[in-house]
Scaffold this motif. Structure first.
Motif, PDB file in Angstrom:
ATOM      1  N   ARG A   1       9.368 -11.440  -6.190  1.00  0.00           N
ATOM      2  CA  ARG A   1      10.373 -11.150  -5.166  1.00  0.00           C
ATOM      3  C   ARG A   1      10.276  -9.695  -4.747  1.00  0.00           C
ATOM      4  O   ARG A   1       9.662  -8.863  -5.447  1.00  0.00           O
ATOM      5  N   THR A   2      10.872  -9.388  -3.606  1.00  0.00           N
ATOM      6  CA  THR A   2      10.977  -7.986  -3.226  1.00  0.00           C
ATOM      7  C   THR A   2      11.898  -7.278  -4.223  1.00  0.00           C
ATOM      8  O   THR A   2      12.885  -7.849  -4.706  1.00  0.00           O
ATOM      9  N   PHE A   3      11.554  -6.044  -4.554  1.00  0.00           N
ATOM     10  CA  PHE A   3      12.348  -5.281  -5.520  1.00  0.00           C
ATOM     11  C   PHE A   3      13.759  -5.049  -4.989  1.00  0.00           C
ATOM     12  O   PHE A   3      14.740  -5.143  -5.725  1.00  0.00           O
TER      13      PHE A   3
ATOM     14  N   ASP B   1       0.858  -1.177   0.000  1.00  0.00           N
ATOM     15  CA  ASP B   1       0.000   0.000   0.000  1.00  0.00           C
ATOM     16  C   ASP B   1       0.899   1.233   0.000  1.00  0.00           C
ATOM     17  O   ASP B   1       1.858   1.277   0.786  1.00  0.00           O
ATOM     18  N   PRO B   2       0.693   2.186  -0.881  1.00  0.00           N
ATOM     19  CA  PRO B   2      -0.429   2.342  -1.823  1.00  0.00           C
ATOM     20  C   PRO B   2      -0.148   1.764  -3.203  1.00  0.00           C
ATOM     21  O   PRO B   2      -0.945   1.939  -4.117  1.00  0.00           O
ATOM     22  N   ASN B   3       1.020   1.070  -3.367  1.00  0.00           N
ATOM     23  CA  ASN B   3       1.360   0.554  -4.684  1.00  0.00           C
ATOM     24  C   ASN B   3       2.239  -0.683  -4.533  1.00  0.00           C
ATOM     25  O   ASN B   3       2.561  -1.109  -3.418  1.00  0.00           O
ATOM     26  N   THR B   4       2.659  -1.253  -5.659  1.00  0.00           N
ATOM     27  CA  THR B   4       3.467  -2.474  -5.654  1.00  0.00           C
ATOM     28  C   THR B   4       4.943  -2.176  -5.906  1.00  0.00           C
ATOM     29  O   THR B   4       5.695  -3.060  -6.318  1.00  0.00           O
ATOM     30  N   SER B   5       5.389  -0.941  -5.645  1.00  0.00           N
ATOM     31  CA  SER B   5       6.761  -0.551  -5.978  1.00  0.00           C
ATOM     32  C   SER B   5       7.809  -1.363  -5.229  1.00  0.00           C
ATOM     33  O   SER B   5       8.976  -1.393  -5.644  1.00  0.00           O
ATOM     34  N   GLY B   6       7.429  -2.014  -4.145  1.00  0.00           N
ATOM     35  CA  GLY B   6       8.389  -2.829  -3.398  1.00  0.00           C
ATOM     36  C   GLY B   6       8.555  -4.225  -3.946  1.00  0.00           C
ATOM     37  O   GLY B   6       9.306  -5.018  -3.373  1.00  0.00           O
ATOM     38  N   TRP B   7       7.882  -4.555  -5.052  1.00  0.00           N
ATOM     39  CA  TRP B   7       7.868  -5.922  -5.561  1.00  0.00           C
ATOM     40  C   TRP B   7       8.177  -5.966  -7.053  1.00  0.00           C
ATOM     41  O   TRP B   7       7.965  -4.993  -7.774  1.00  0.00           O
ATOM     42  N   ALA B   8       8.677  -7.136  -7.478  1.00  0.00           N
ATOM     43  CA  ALA B   8       8.981  -7.355  -8.889  1.00  0.00           C
ATOM     44  C   ALA B   8       8.634  -8.790  -9.252  1.00  0.00           C
ATOM     45  O   ALA B   8       8.814  -9.709  -8.444  1.00  0.00           O
ATOM     46  N   ALA B   9       8.113  -8.980 -10.467  1.00  0.00           N
ATOM     47  CA  ALA B   9       7.859 -10.341 -10.952  1.00  0.00           C
ATOM     48  C   ALA B   9       9.197 -11.017 -11.242  1.00  0.00           C
ATOM     49  O   ALA B   9      10.112 -10.407 -11.799  1.00  0.00           O
ATOM     50  N   LYS B  10       9.315 -12.274 -10.851  1.00  0.00           N
ATOM     51  CA  LYS B  10      10.566 -13.014 -11.083  1.00  0.00           C
ATOM     52  C   LYS B  10      10.384 -14.133 -12.105  1.00  0.00           C
ATOM     53  O   LYS B  10      11.278 -14.421 -12.894  1.00  0.00           O
ATOM     54  N   LEU B  11       9.224 -14.791 -12.083  1.00  0.00           N
ATOM     55  CA  LEU B  11       9.050 -15.953 -12.951  1.00  0.00           C
ATOM     56  C   LEU B  11       7.574 -16.128 -13.309  1.00  0.00           C
ATOM     57  O   LEU B  11       6.721 -16.201 -12.414  1.00  0.00           O
TER      58      LEU B  11
ATOM     59  N   ASP C   1      -5.979  -1.746   2.471  1.00  0.00           N
ATOM     60  CA  ASP C   1      -6.788  -2.349   1.415  1.00  0.00           C
ATOM     61  C   ASP C   1      -5.948  -3.052   0.358  1.00  0.00           C
ATOM     62  O   ASP C   1      -6.357  -4.043  -0.227  1.00  0.00           O
ATOM     63  N   GLY C   2      -4.739  -2.553   0.098  1.00  0.00           N
ATOM     64  CA  GLY C   2      -3.930  -3.098  -0.971  1.00  0.00           C
ATOM     65  C   GLY C   2      -3.317  -4.447  -0.638  1.00  0.00           C
ATOM     66  O   GLY C   2      -3.085  -4.788   0.523  1.00  0.00           O
ATOM     67  N   CYS C   3      -3.051  -5.234  -1.688  1.00  0.00           N
ATOM     68  CA  CYS C   3      -2.327  -6.494  -1.538  1.00  0.00           C
ATOM     69  C   CYS C   3      -1.637  -6.790  -2.860  1.00  0.00           C
ATOM     70  O   CYS C   3      -1.928  -6.175  -3.895  1.00  0.00           O
ATOM     71  N   LEU C   4      -0.699  -7.715  -2.824  1.00  0.00           N
ATOM     72  CA  LEU C   4       0.060  -8.083  -4.019  1.00  0.00           C
ATOM     73  C   LEU C   4      -0.716  -9.145  -4.794  1.00  0.00           C
ATOM     74  O   LEU C   4      -1.022 -10.214  -4.266  1.00  0.00           O
ATOM     75  N   LYS C   5      -1.020  -8.855  -6.047  1.00  0.00           N
ATOM     76  CA  LYS C   5      -1.797  -9.766  -6.892  1.00  0.00           C
ATOM     77  C   LYS C   5      -0.876 -10.335  -7.971  1.00  0.00           C
ATOM     78  O   LYS C   5      -0.314  -9.604  -8.777  1.00  0.00           O
ATOM     79  N   LEU C   6      -0.724 -11.663  -7.974  1.00  0.00           N
ATOM     80  CA  LEU C   6       0.080 -12.352  -8.970  1.00  0.00           C
ATOM     81  C   LEU C   6      -0.849 -13.022  -9.979  1.00  0.00           C
ATOM     82  O   LEU C   6      -1.781 -13.744  -9.587  1.00  0.00           O
TER      83      LEU C   6
END
Length: 752
Positions: A59-61, A19-29, A43-48
């Motif tokens: 993974r974490t960015f 929250d408020p965005n996914t800037s702390g995460w990156a897609a790995k695979l 309210d926010g969550c990480l959606k894969l």
């Protein structure tokens, strides 16, 4: 109230809360990431979203620094109705290359309900940094998985636990903390178990005990923490039974120095289902006891049945944070918490019967069980607790108290204290006033005060309950008998320039505000471990000690304490006596770090600051006008140099240590010196010898002060961190040196 971010979390708030965005995460695979809604921590969550069938990972960015050989823990809450998941710690070398991943077990089933996934790992040789890795294997493109409430950091421990993290956590590392004792094998599982978002001590893995053949089966924690005879201890474990009808239990045991078992206290789970339930046992360490142990088991199990467990705990009762504990209660836990049974309570007369409530969680004001009183006919019955030493003198005031609730029929209730001599002979019973017990299913509190008579050495609680209709049922919980002391008291410690406020008989669950009030009527909020007591601090115990290191010197102060329920009802106000800190020699001042108050010190002053206040101004000279037009900003805070002396090598090092963090300090002087207390930031310091002679111990310090606002953070340190915790967590002294920069950091458990 929303849960607070975890202090030890190495992840940023944005990364942990998504929250408020996914800037702390990156897609790995094999996935894309986006911001989902309906999260746990905001309210926010990480959606894969899977790109294709197979494993997808994120993974974490960023990566985070780790120390080789240290233990780290990750957890997250996950949700997916179509596939199970796992979480891992990805270890990287100094160049950022992956050298390995420590994976959790894959959850045993998929669950769309938020559930906890976690694992602990030791940073391997060559590891310099780490990332959190989340993973799920899907059967088709477009599959979704959700993550929230993520943590990476040192293992979070339940305060006061004498067992290691691996034993407590249900085997987050491995199964080595547990061994099969009889008719069973030990394993691990990761069920999709749901936990509250702020259940920081609950993990994903759970230890399993599988019965080899039909019959009794048991497992024993291999760790044996030391205990002190005569001290009451608590043993706890979460139990997950194979069926509702299974008889699963936790047992607290005591052993002598040779390992022979001296006593055991078993608490049997009355399971409402096949989830995971916290079961509590307790007991006083008997004479000769040297260590304690914890066991779990099943009675009459079928071959292949499995009981799951985590959250193992052994600790001193009064070293265990517990909202159900009434400080000073002479009754042992078995007599007031009813987690094991009815304790020493008996029916002295009348038709009533007593039993522990059933099942787990159905009836309780505190924890998970209460005492059920049932009367099939109308009439009075007398219930008595066990009798216990009180150490009273004639005239001491004692209070008997109990929580009660009518769950069937109607009742009258009265409470009294029954006094006995040292041989157990009855001396007298305090007068009891019958009270019409309210109906409606709410918990109520009943109490009465009594003065100890001459010769009283033992005492017990006596409840007179009168059923006013047939088939009446009442619940009793947390009865207590204690010597009443002032509900609020304040003392001074001139050697530390601090005051101590002691608060008793607080109501757990209310919010607390504490003001310091000076003769001019000004109010200042008092600081605690979690920040200022500003009405947002939740009371979690019936007693509280507050050390105020920021009270003015030589000025009378008193404290106003306000408590209120979160909905604004039930406000109560208390006011302490007035106290004054002795300033001592007025040539000395006090320098205190509000965040680390235990290292404050007195400093001999040579010169007080010659304060100045800067201001930003722009001068406009108008043609044909003698006076200029000046545009000014607000005048800045004060600045100036304090010059003082340290007189010994020890004082010099103490002042260097105080200044080492660069934290805001509080400068306090004696009244009459023309200086008010002020929070300051200290710039570059100088401390030459007062004379150019090598062995000269005196130093003249020049401390450049800039006035700043009062900080709002908490005081460092934790009452739950003990020397034994160090022994449990670290194999050698070198391991301790790697984790803590200084002895003070070790004392307050502030890790590198």
């Amino acid at each position: 109230m929303a849960p607070k971010p975890i202090y030890w979390n190495m992840l940023s708030i944005t990364t942990a809360m998504v929250d408020p965005n996914t800037s702390g995460w990156a897609a790995k695979l094999n996935c894309t990431i986006s911001l989902g809604s309906g999260g746990r921590f905001g309210d926010g969550c990480l959606k894969l979203t899977a790109k294709a069938a197979g494993e997808m990972q994120a993974r974490t960015f960023s990566s985070y620094p780790v120390n080789v050989g240290e233990m780290y823990w990750v957890y997250a809450d996950a949700s997916s109705g179509t596939q199970p998941e796992r979480i891992g710690i990805r270890w990287l070398d100094a160049a950022g290359a992956e050298i390995g991943v420590t994976w959790s077990l894959t959850t045993s089933a998929a669950s769309a309900t938020w559930h906890r996934v976690s694992v602990a790992g030791i940073a391997p040789v060559g590891a310099a940094r780490a990332q959190v890795l989340v993973s799920a294997t899907v059967t088709a493109a477009g599959a979704l998985h959700y993550w929230d409430n993520i943590y990476l950091g040192p293992p979070l421990r339940y305060p006061g636990n004498l067992l290691s993290f691996n034993a407590e956590s249900g085997g987050e590392l491995d199964t080595s903390a547990w061994g099969a004792e009889s008719n069973g094998t030990i394993g691990r599982i990761a069920p999709p178990a749901g936990w509250p978002v702020n259940a920081y001590y609950a993990g994903g893995e759970q230890i399993t005990l599988t019965a080899t053949t039909a019959g009794d089966a048991s497992a024993l924690c291999v760790e044996r923490p030391p205990v002190t005879p005569g001290v009451e201890y608590v043993g706890v474990a979460y139990l997950g039974p194979p069926t509702t009808s299974s008889q699963c239990w936790v047992e607290l045991r005591f052993y002598d120095s040779g390992g022979a078992q001296l006593a055991a206290h078993r608490s049997v789970l009355s399971a409402p289902g096949t989830g995971i339930y916290r079961q509590i046992s307790s007991g006083v360490a008997p004479a000769g006891a040297a260590t304690a142990g914890l066991a779990i088991g099943m009675t009459g199990a079928s071959a292949g049945q499995v009981v799951r467990s985590e959250g193992a705990y052994i600790g001193d009762l009064y070293g265990t944070p517990s909202p159900s504990l009434r400080t000073g209660n002479v009754l042992p836990m078995a007599d007031w918490d009813f987690e094991e049974g009815v304790g020493a309570w008996t029916v002295a007369s009348g038709a009533a019967t007593i039993a522990r409530s059933s099942p787990w969680g159905a009836q309780a004001a505190f924890d998970f069980y209460s005492l059920t009183v049932t009367s099939s006919t109308t009439g009075a019955s007398v219930l008595r607790s066990g009798s216990y030493p009180i150490g009273a003198t004639v005239g001491d005031n004692w209070r008997a108290e109990t929580y009660f609730k009518v769950t069937g029929g109607g009742w009258k209730i009265a409470i009294a204290v029954r006094w006995l001599d040292e041989n157990g002979a009855h001396l007298s019973t305090s007068a009891a006033t019958p009270f019409d017990a309210p109906v409606g299913g709410s918990w109520w509190v009943l109490y009465d005060d009594a003065a100890a008579p001459e010769g009283a050495a033992l005492a017990q609680i006596e409840l007179t309950v009168t059923a006013t209709s047939a088939a009446s049922v009442m619940q009793i919980d947390r009865p207590a008998l204690w010597q009443t002391l002032p509900r609020e008291a304040v003392t001074v410690d001139d050697t530390e320039a601090s005051t101590r406020i002691v608060l008793r008989e607080l109501t757990v669950g209310q919010l607390l505000t504490v003001w310091r009030i000076t003769p001019d009527g000004s109010r200042t909020l008092v600081r605690g471990p979690d920040g200022l007591y500003d009405g947002t601090v939740l009371i979690d115990s019936d007693s509280l000690i507050i050390d105020d290191y920021e009270a003015p010197l030589g000025v009378p102060v008193y404290y106003r304490i306000e408590t209120v329920w979160p909905d604004g009802t039930g406000r109560e106000i208390r006011v302490t006596d007035t106290v004054t800190l002795d300033p001592g020699d007025p040539n000395f001042c006090w320098l205190t770090d509000p965040a680390r108050p235990g290292i404050g010190l007195r400093l001999l002053v040579k010169e007080a600051p010659d304060w100045k206040q800067s201001i930003e101004q722009q001068v406009y000279q108008v043609r044909g006008r003698a006076t200029p037009v000046i545009v000014s900003d607000v005048r800045g805070s004060r600045s100036g140099d304090l010059v003082g002396w340290t007189q010994t090598d020890e004082q010099r090092e103490a002042l260097r240590f105080l200044l080492s963090t660069g934290n805001v300090l509080l400068w306090r002087c004696a009244p009459g010196m023309g200086e008010t207390d002020v929070y300051v930031s200290v710039g570059e310091t100088q401390f030459p010898r007062v004379i150019p002679y090598g062995p000269e111990p005196w130093r003249e310090w020049t401390l450049p002060f800039t006035e700043v606002d009062m900080p709002t953070g908490g005081q460092a340190g934790t009452t739950g961190w003990t020397v034994y915790d160090v022994v449990v967590e670290y194999a050698t002294g070198y391991d301790v040196l790697d984790r803590y920069a200084s002895v003070f950091d070790l004392a307050i458990d502030r890790r590198q």
